[in-house]
Design a protein around this motif. Structure first.
Motif, PDB file in Angstrom:
ATOM      1  N   GLY A 277       0.816  -1.198   0.000  1.00  0.00           N
ATOM      2  CA  GLY A 277       0.000   0.000   0.000  1.00  0.00           C
ATOM      3  C   GLY A 277       0.852   1.250   0.000  1.00  0.00           C
ATOM      4  O   GLY A 277       2.075   1.216   0.176  1.00  0.00           O
ATOM      5  N   ASP A 278       0.184   2.374  -0.154  1.00  0.00           N
ATOM      6  CA  ASP A 278       0.895   3.645  -0.256  1.00  0.00           C
ATOM      7  C   ASP A 278       1.617   4.011   1.039  1.00  0.00           C
ATOM      8  O   ASP A 278       2.713   4.578   1.014  1.00  0.00           O
ATOM      9  N   MET A 279       1.020   3.705   2.174  1.00  0.00           N
ATOM     10  CA  MET A 279       1.585   4.101   3.468  1.00  0.00           C
ATOM     11  C   MET A 279       2.237   2.948   4.208  1.00  0.00           C
ATOM     12  O   MET A 279       2.742   3.128   5.318  1.00  0.00           O
ATOM     13  N   GLY A 280       2.247   1.766   3.597  1.00  0.00           N
ATOM     14  CA  GLY A 280       2.818   0.596   4.250  1.00  0.00           C
ATOM     15  C   GLY A 280       4.280   0.735   4.630  1.00  0.00           C
ATOM     16  O   GLY A 280       4.653   0.445   5.777  1.00  0.00           O
ATOM     17  N   PRO A 281       5.149   1.169   3.704  1.00  0.00           N
ATOM     18  CA  PRO A 281       6.571   1.296   4.062  1.00  0.00           C
ATOM     19  C   PRO A 281       6.817   2.186   5.278  1.00  0.00           C
ATOM     20  O   PRO A 281       7.520   1.795   6.213  1.00  0.00           O
ATOM     21  N   SER A 282       6.205   3.367   5.298  1.00  0.00           N
ATOM     22  CA  SER A 282       6.387   4.267   6.444  1.00  0.00           C
ATOM     23  C   SER A 282       5.792   3.658   7.712  1.00  0.00           C
ATOM     24  O   SER A 282       6.343   3.808   8.804  1.00  0.00           O
ATOM     25  N   GLY A 283       4.663   2.959   7.556  1.00  0.00           N
ATOM     26  CA  GLY A 283       4.038   2.310   8.699  1.00  0.00           C
ATOM     27  C   GLY A 283       4.929   1.254   9.313  1.00  0.00           C
ATOM     28  O   GLY A 283       5.038   1.146  10.552  1.00  0.00           O
ATOM     29  N   TYR A 284       5.575   0.458   8.473  1.00  0.00           N
ATOM     30  CA  TYR A 284       6.478  -0.578   8.985  1.00  0.00           C
ATOM     31  C   TYR A 284       7.712   0.029   9.650  1.00  0.00           C
ATOM     32  O   TYR A 284       8.215  -0.500  10.649  1.00  0.00           O
ATOM     33  N   ILE A 285       8.200   1.128   9.107  1.00  0.00           N
ATOM     34  CA  ILE A 285       9.349   1.792   9.729  1.00  0.00           C
ATOM     35  C   ILE A 285       9.012   2.187  11.158  1.00  0.00           C
ATOM     36  O   ILE A 285       9.771   1.913  12.099  1.00  0.00           O
ATOM     37  N   ARG A 286       7.844   2.800  11.359  1.00  0.00           N
ATOM     38  CA  ARG A 286       7.437   3.239  12.700  1.00  0.00           C
ATOM     39  C   ARG A 286       7.170   2.048  13.622  1.00  0.00           C
ATOM     40  O   ARG A 286       7.544   2.061  14.802  1.00  0.00           O
ATOM     41  N   LEU A 287       6.504   1.027  13.087  1.00  0.00           N
ATOM     42  CA  LEU A 287       6.152  -0.127  13.916  1.00  0.00           C
ATOM     43  C   LEU A 287       7.391  -0.859  14.406  1.00  0.00           C
ATOM     44  O   LEU A 287       7.514  -1.158  15.603  1.00  0.00           O
ATOM     45  N   VAL A 288       8.311  -1.162  13.512  1.00  0.00           N
ATOM     46  CA  VAL A 288       9.525  -1.896  13.900  1.00  0.00           C
ATOM     47  C   VAL A 288      10.341  -1.085  14.897  1.00  0.00           C
ATOM     48  O   VAL A 288      10.896  -1.624  15.866  1.00  0.00           O
TER      49      VAL A 288
ATOM     50  N   LEU B 296      13.627  -3.379   5.726  1.00  0.00           N
ATOM     51  CA  LEU B 296      13.184  -1.992   5.612  1.00  0.00           C
ATOM     52  C   LEU B 296      14.094  -1.195   4.684  1.00  0.00           C
ATOM     53  O   LEU B 296      13.620  -0.387   3.874  1.00  0.00           O
ATOM     54  N   ILE B 297      15.379  -1.393   4.809  1.00  0.00           N
ATOM     55  CA  ILE B 297      16.332  -0.713   3.927  1.00  0.00           C
ATOM     56  C   ILE B 297      16.071  -1.099   2.478  1.00  0.00           C
ATOM     57  O   ILE B 297      16.087  -0.255   1.570  1.00  0.00           O
ATOM     58  N   GLU B 298      15.805  -2.374   2.249  1.00  0.00           N
ATOM     59  CA  GLU B 298      15.495  -2.855   0.903  1.00  0.00           C
ATOM     60  C   GLU B 298      14.225  -2.194   0.370  1.00  0.00           C
ATOM     61  O   GLU B 298      14.183  -1.729  -0.784  1.00  0.00           O
TER      62      GLU B 298
END
Length: 304
Positions: free
Chosen positions: A172-183, A203-205
């Motif tokens: 999704g559009d906000m998934g990458p940023s969401g995972y960064i915050r969650l992790v 995340l880096i990938e």
């Protein structure tokens, strides 16, 4: 090295920004208080603790929306305001407790009754993907500030399932940023049984695959270095310093006279339905995006 003229941007903000964004600007750049940002958010908060009323300028739905709650949380995070006794945070906790994870969506059917950008049109398949980022964002808040609740237990039980999705392509559009915050929150709170080195590498990938480095792409909607790299100690900075400097130089070169940068999106298919509302909303949205870009420029030494 050219730098952005701070006074030009400041004057525009004071002339054009809505109260919330001006309080945010003042807190981050002109010695304002974080509590003033929290107080300004109350104007958009409903009795159930959720947010609507155009908090995100691209959706004028007055009802409580999970993404609007995420937007409010991000705003508070920007100024480091986390006072659990303040009514805005108490309201957020109330909303999250009463709705539960299954009801944290990006789009809702009631959007149709209000002016909104086409990416807020409700469609189940689309929502299933786009809600990923919303759930991750709200789960992050629960992990950090609601550890003594049953909702925290629900979120904790769901983590393995949500983390497994990080390896799929459609986030999704906000998934990458969401995972960064969650992790980041999971690691901060020392939640066990997760391989954080592996997650960080993933995340880096994701960031390197998602980030657009060609400035020709930056005129259109997409993700620039500034959308992921927020500080000099970011885990995403390795190999991307050239792109960071390139974006800073691009921002300096493209700042309009007596104005700030336009946003890189529009209301797309809904622009013809709501031409007046689109114009108003995109103007409002410029202020928030401007603040984010000025933070980026300051962090990397391009602010005069």
């Amino acid at each position: 090295m050219k730098k952005i003229e701070f006074e030009q941007v400041s004057r525009w903000m004071h002339r054009n920004a809505r109260e919330l964004d001006l309080k945010l600007w003042n807190c981050l750049f002109e010695n304002g208080e974080a509590i003033e940002v929290a107080d300004a958010l109350l104007a958009y908060q409903n009795e159930d603790g959720g947010f609507g009323h155009g908090l995100d300028p691209d959706n004028w739905n007055e009802n409580s929306l999970s993404y609007a709650v995420s937007y409010a949380i991000e705003t508070l995070d920007m100024v480091g305001f986390h006072d659990k006794n303040h009514p805005v945070i108490q309201g957020i906790c109330k909303y999250l407790n009463e709705t539960g994870m299954d009801n944290w969506n990006f789009t809702v059917p009631t959007n149709e009754g209000y002016p909104h950008a086409s990416f807020y049109n409700h469609e189940e398949t689309y929502n299933k993907v786009e809600r990923i980022g919303v759930v991750l964002s709200l789960s992050t808040f629960v992990i950090r500030y609601m550890q003594d609740t049953l909702l925290y237990q629900e979120v904790q039980k769901s983590l393995e399932s949500w983390i497994s999705l990080i390896y799929q392509d459609k986030l999704g559009d906000m998934g990458p940023s969401g995972y960064i915050r969650l992790v980041e929150a999971m690691k901060e709170k020392e939640i066990k049984d997760f391989d954080y080195e592996k997650l960080q590498n993933r995340l880096i990938e994701i960031v390197n695959q998602t980030m657009q480095k060609d400035e020709k792409q930056w005129e259109q909607y997409g993700y620039r270095p500034s959308d992921f790299i927020k500080s000099k100690d970011s885990i995403f900075i390795e190999g991307n310093m050239e792109a960071i400097e390139k974006e800073c130089e691009y921002l300096i070169r493209t700042l309009p006279k007596n104005d700030v940068w336009p946003v890189s999106w529009c209301w797309f298919d809904n622009a013809n339905r709501y031409p007046r509302e689109e114009t108003i909303s995109l103007h409002k949205a410029k202020a928030r995006k401007c603040i984010e870009r000025m933070i980026f420029l300051r962090e990397f030494g391009f602010l005069r």
